[in-house]
Scaffold this motif. Structure first.
Motif, short mmCIF file in Angstrom:
data_model
loop_
_atom_site.label_atom_id
_atom_site.label_comp_id
_atom_site.label_asym_id
_atom_site.label_seq_id
_atom_site.Cartn_x
_atom_site.Cartn_y
_atom_site.Cartn_z
N THR A 1 -36.08 37.10 35.77
CA THR A 1 -35.96 35.67 36.08
C THR A 1 -37.05 35.29 37.16
O THR A 1 -37.09 36.03 38.16
CB THR A 1 -34.52 35.48 36.39
OG1 THR A 1 -33.88 35.52 35.33
CG2 THR A 1 -34.48 33.87 36.74
N GLN A 2 -37.54 33.98 37.02
CA GLN A 2 -38.52 33.45 38.38
C GLN A 2 -37.61 32.58 39.03
O GLN A 2 -37.10 31.69 38.40
CB GLN A 2 -39.54 32.97 37.80
CG GLN A 2 -40.59 33.61 37.02
CD GLN A 2 -41.32 34.77 38.02
OE1 GLN A 2 -41.58 34.57 39.03
NE2 GLN A 2 -41.58 35.83 37.29
N TYR A 3 -37.17 32.58 40.38
CA TYR A 3 -36.36 31.95 40.84
C TYR A 3 -37.06 30.85 41.85
O TYR A 3 -38.15 31.20 42.42
CB TYR A 3 -35.43 33.18 41.92
CG TYR A 3 -34.55 33.87 41.13
CD1 TYR A 3 -33.51 33.50 40.82
CD2 TYR A 3 -34.84 35.14 40.94
CE1 TYR A 3 -32.61 34.46 39.95
CE2 TYR A 3 -34.34 35.95 40.21
CZ TYR A 3 -33.02 35.71 39.64
OH TYR A 3 -32.21 36.56 39.05
N ASP A 4 -36.19 29.99 42.03
CA ASP A 4 -36.83 28.85 42.73
C ASP A 4 -36.48 29.11 44.19
O ASP A 4 -35.57 29.88 44.50
CB ASP A 4 -36.28 27.14 42.41
CG ASP A 4 -34.67 27.50 42.39
OD1 ASP A 4 -34.20 27.25 43.42
OD2 ASP A 4 -34.12 27.54 41.31
N SER A 5 -37.13 28.32 45.00
CA SER A 5 -36.99 28.43 46.38
C SER A 5 -35.41 28.16 47.12
O SER A 5 -35.08 29.08 47.94
CB SER A 5 -37.98 27.49 47.22
OG SER A 5 -39.35 27.74 47.00
N PHE A 6 -34.85 27.25 46.36
CA PHE A 6 -33.49 27.28 46.94
C PHE A 6 -32.61 28.37 46.66
O PHE A 6 -31.70 28.82 47.58
CB PHE A 6 -32.68 25.98 46.54
CG PHE A 6 -31.59 25.46 47.08
CD1 PHE A 6 -31.36 25.29 48.40
CD2 PHE A 6 -30.44 25.27 46.18
CE1 PHE A 6 -30.06 24.93 48.83
CE2 PHE A 6 -29.32 24.96 46.81
CZ PHE A 6 -29.10 24.74 48.23
N SER A 7 -32.68 28.93 45.38
CA SER A 7 -32.00 29.99 44.81
C SER A 7 -32.28 31.47 45.69
O SER A 7 -31.36 32.13 46.17
CB SER A 7 -32.33 30.35 43.54
OG SER A 7 -31.97 29.37 42.73
#
Length: 198
Positions: free
Chosen positions: A23-29
């Motif tokens: 999974t590629q996570y976003d900055s908030f995650s």
């Protein structure tokens, strides 16, 4: 050939332990993940050391443990809500059993963290004591339980806490193995991105 198979099996096992489902996570995650890590370590450290502290300091440590526990509960609610919302993850299109197993590691950790948070509230309230959030008292919404039940809840709270630390330590060790030994991007997916990173 045997060494190659062994190396491949090791990489697969550690990918699962690291929770790498590609999974590629976003900055908030990523931010929520590291806040969770810091709070979990703080909670565990406080719980394991307040028994050695003098009474006034011990009380402050216990109150801090409750306050951080409530904060961690809020972070978990936000984190789960964010994770369930569409558009915050971009997994690979073809996910196999390794990805499913790796995702299972995350689910186990989430379940343990939520269970530990619930047990923390119930433990305090079952002893007819208020929860404290940085001095703001939250009285028990139910009648106190028997001493035996209260003790059993405390034992469960301790057990789940240790389970979280052991599994999280394996999770971190596997990610570090991939980063420093296999030199892939497993750990990088959960590191803060620098400006200009894709």
């Amino acid at each position: 050939m045997t060494n190659l198979k062994h190396s491949s099996a090791t990489a697969t096992a550690t990918r699962i332990a690291a929770g790498d489902d590609r999974t590629q996570y976003d900055s908030f995650s990523i931010l929520l993940h590291w806040i969770t890590v810091i709070l979990v370590l703080a909670q565990f450290g406080l719980a394991q050391t307040w028994g050695f502290a003098p009474k006034p300091t011990r009380h402050l440590m216990i109150v801090s443990h409750m306050s951080f526990g409530i904060l961690l509960s809020a972070v978990l609610i936000v984190r789960i809500g964010w994770r369930l919302m569409p558009g915050h993850q971009t997994p690979v299109s073809a996910a196999g059993w390794v990805e499913r197993a790796a995702k299972g590691v995350h689910y186990v950790l989430y379940a343990l963290l939520v269970g530990e948070a619930v047990l923390g509230f119930v433990l305090r309230w079952s002893g007819n004591e208020s929860m404290s959030f940085f001095g703001l008292l939250m009285p028990s919404p139910f009648a106190p339980t028997s001493k035996a039940t209260h003790h059993a809840i405390g034992e469960a709270h301790d057990f789940v806490g240790w389970a979280i630390i052991v599994i999280a330590a394996g999770h971190a060790a596997a990610a570090l193995f991939h980063h420093y030994v296999l030199r892939d991007d497993v750990l990088k997916r959960m590191l803060p991105r620098k400006a200009g990173d894709a």
